[in-house]
Design a protein around this motif. Sequence first.
Motif, PDB file in Angstrom:
ATOM      1  N   ARG A  50       0.833  -1.205   0.000  1.00 19.61           N
ATOM      2  CA  ARG A  50       0.000   0.000   0.000  1.00 19.61           C
ATOM      3  C   ARG A  50       0.869   1.258   0.000  1.00 19.61           C
ATOM      4  O   ARG A  50       0.560   2.240  -0.684  1.00 19.61           O
ATOM      5  CB  ARG A  50      -0.918   0.014   1.232  1.00 19.61           C
ATOM      6  CG  ARG A  50      -1.851  -1.172   1.332  1.00 19.61           C
ATOM      7  CD  ARG A  50      -2.727  -1.041   2.569  1.00 19.61           C
ATOM      8  NE  ARG A  50      -3.384  -2.301   2.896  1.00 19.61           N
ATOM      9  CZ  ARG A  50      -4.206  -2.465   3.932  1.00 19.61           C
ATOM     10  NH1 ARG A  50      -4.461  -1.441   4.725  1.00 19.61           N
ATOM     11  NH2 ARG A  50      -4.747  -3.642   4.172  1.00 19.61           N
ATOM     12  N   ILE A  51       1.930   1.220   0.799  1.00 12.15           N
ATOM     13  CA  ILE A  51       2.838   2.365   0.861  1.00 12.15           C
ATOM     14  C   ILE A  51       3.491   2.595  -0.491  1.00 12.15           C
ATOM     15  O   ILE A  51       3.581   3.727  -0.974  1.00 12.15           O
ATOM     16  CB  ILE A  51       3.899   2.142   1.958  1.00 12.15           C
ATOM     17  CG1 ILE A  51       3.235   2.095   3.342  1.00 12.15           C
ATOM     18  CG2 ILE A  51       4.961   3.238   1.911  1.00 12.15           C
ATOM     19  CD1 ILE A  51       4.144   1.575   4.443  1.00 12.15           C
ATOM     20  N   GLU A  52       3.936   1.511  -1.116  1.00 11.48           N
ATOM     21  CA  GLU A  52       4.589   1.648  -2.428  1.00 11.48           C
ATOM     22  C   GLU A  52       3.607   2.182  -3.467  1.00 11.48           C
ATOM     23  O   GLU A  52       3.953   3.045  -4.279  1.00 11.48           O
ATOM     24  CB  GLU A  52       5.178   0.317  -2.868  1.00 11.48           C
ATOM     25  CG  GLU A  52       5.983   0.418  -4.156  1.00 11.48           C
ATOM     26  CD  GLU A  52       6.743  -0.856  -4.464  1.00 11.48           C
ATOM     27  OE1 GLU A  52       7.847  -0.762  -5.030  1.00 11.48           O
ATOM     28  OE2 GLU A  52       6.240  -1.946  -4.126  1.00 11.48           O
ATOM     29  N   ARG A  53       2.373   1.669  -3.441  1.00 19.08           N
ATOM     30  CA  ARG A  53       1.377   2.157  -4.400  1.00 19.08           C
ATOM     31  C   ARG A  53       1.083   3.636  -4.180  1.00 19.08           C
ATOM     32  O   ARG A  53       0.930   4.402  -5.146  1.00 19.08           O
ATOM     33  CB  ARG A  53       0.093   1.334  -4.288  1.00 19.08           C
ATOM     34  CG  ARG A  53       0.187  -0.057  -4.888  1.00 19.08           C
ATOM     35  CD  ARG A  53      -1.177  -0.678  -5.079  1.00 19.08           C
ATOM     36  NE  ARG A  53      -1.897  -0.856  -3.823  1.00 19.08           N
ATOM     37  CZ  ARG A  53      -1.839  -1.954  -3.068  1.00 19.08           C
ATOM     38  NH1 ARG A  53      -1.071  -2.977  -3.449  1.00 19.08           N
ATOM     39  NH2 ARG A  53      -2.538  -2.050  -1.958  1.00 19.08           N
ATOM     40  N   ARG A  54       0.992   4.049  -2.910  1.00 22.28           N
ATOM     41  CA  ARG A  54       0.710   5.450  -2.616  1.00 22.28           C
ATOM     42  C   ARG A  54       1.859   6.348  -3.089  1.00 22.28           C
ATOM     43  O   ARG A  54       1.632   7.389  -3.704  1.00 22.28           O
ATOM     44  CB  ARG A  54       0.482   5.617  -1.114  1.00 22.28           C
ATOM     45  CG  ARG A  54       0.115   7.037  -0.669  1.00 22.28           C
ATOM     46  CD  ARG A  54      -1.289   7.416  -1.109  1.00 22.28           C
ATOM     47  NE  ARG A  54      -2.290   6.497  -0.625  1.00 22.28           N
ATOM     48  CZ  ARG A  54      -2.889   6.575   0.575  1.00 22.28           C
ATOM     49  NH1 ARG A  54      -2.546   7.546   1.418  1.00 22.28           N
ATOM     50  NH2 ARG A  54      -3.824   5.707   0.917  1.00 22.28           N
ATOM     51  N   LEU A  55       3.092   5.948  -2.803  1.00 27.05           N
ATOM     52  CA  LEU A  55       4.246   6.726  -3.260  1.00 27.05           C
ATOM     53  C   LEU A  55       4.277   6.824  -4.777  1.00 27.05           C
ATOM     54  O   LEU A  55       4.551   7.886  -5.347  1.00 27.05           O
ATOM     55  CB  LEU A  55       5.542   6.095  -2.758  1.00 27.05           C
ATOM     56  CG  LEU A  55       5.860   6.229  -1.268  1.00 27.05           C
ATOM     57  CD1 LEU A  55       7.093   5.406  -0.928  1.00 27.05           C
ATOM     58  CD2 LEU A  55       6.075   7.686  -0.878  1.00 27.05           C
ATOM     59  N   THR A  56       4.008   5.699  -5.443  1.00 25.55           N
ATOM     60  CA  THR A  56       4.041   5.665  -6.907  1.00 25.55           C
ATOM     61  C   THR A  56       2.973   6.583  -7.493  1.00 25.55           C
ATOM     62  O   THR A  56       3.247   7.368  -8.415  1.00 25.55           O
ATOM     63  CB  THR A  56       3.837   4.230  -7.407  1.00 25.55           C
ATOM     64  OG1 THR A  56       4.882   3.392  -6.891  1.00 25.55           O
ATOM     65  CG2 THR A  56       3.848   4.174  -8.929  1.00 25.55           C
ATOM     66  N   LYS A  57       1.771   6.488  -6.959  1.00 28.86           N
ATOM     67  CA  LYS A  57       0.662   7.315  -7.470  1.00 28.86           C
ATOM     68  C   LYS A  57       0.971   8.800  -7.320  1.00 28.86           C
ATOM     69  O   LYS A  57       0.779   9.585  -8.258  1.00 28.86           O
ATOM     70  CB  LYS A  57      -0.625   6.973  -6.726  1.00 28.86           C
ATOM     71  CG  LYS A  57      -1.829   7.782  -7.184  1.00 28.86           C
ATOM     72  CD  LYS A  57      -3.078   7.384  -6.420  1.00 28.86           C
ATOM     73  CE  LYS A  57      -4.285   8.211  -6.864  1.00 28.86           C
ATOM     74  NZ  LYS A  57      -5.525   7.835  -6.127  1.00 28.86           N
TER      75      LYS A  57
END
Length: 231
Positions: free
Chosen positions: A162-169
């Motif tokens: 979730r953290i990686e997806r949020r950073l990527t977005k």
Amino acid sequence: MRKMYQIFLTLVSIGFALPQGLVGGASKAAQNVCRQTMNTPAVKLLVNPGKIVISNALSQNRLRRLQGTGTSVRRAKGWRPVGLTLTELNFNMNVRVNALPTTDNRYCGYPESVNANVGYDLLKIYVARKYHPKTCQYMSILQHEKAHVLVFRRLLDRYAPRIERRLTKVAHGIRPFNAATPQGAVTQIKEELQRAVQPLFRQFNLELDIANAKLDTPQNYRAEQARCSNW
């Protein structure tokens, strides 16, 4: 038989790049950067499950004092700690930012890459020293504390994507923008990424409280102590 933990949000090695040929003067290409879509920034998150360290050197009084530091959930009343798990969840980012000079003595900034790390350096399990290794009491306490470690690691595994997806977005959504200085561009991007992940860590912390509290109940304590005599 308690856990304690703290969460640290830190950012390290925030840097910027001034492409060659643009330092000391603007160019038509530099002026156009803020009107164009930059290259998609690379985002990577590394996860550290932490190393387990077991100590049998502290007294119950010392464990009780340790239990009163940092962030912890309330332990069941009337129970003295015979074990404790201490850890810190660390999060840091290395953000690379391109800052290109424009004709108005300002800079056009955009993220080039985000390399982040999240996890635990150490998961410290303490068993009160009055309970010697390999005894029934020691093994019962150790089993309980390892259940806390499992909670920490399972939640980390759940939240890391979730953290990686949020950073990527968020990183992919940052369009080139004007800033007064290169460092100003860095700060703006850093703060935007920080704001994006902070709610996830608050939720992570709340779920840790709930999951660990389910282990630290009078019912569980009594069941664990029923396995052994001479507590």
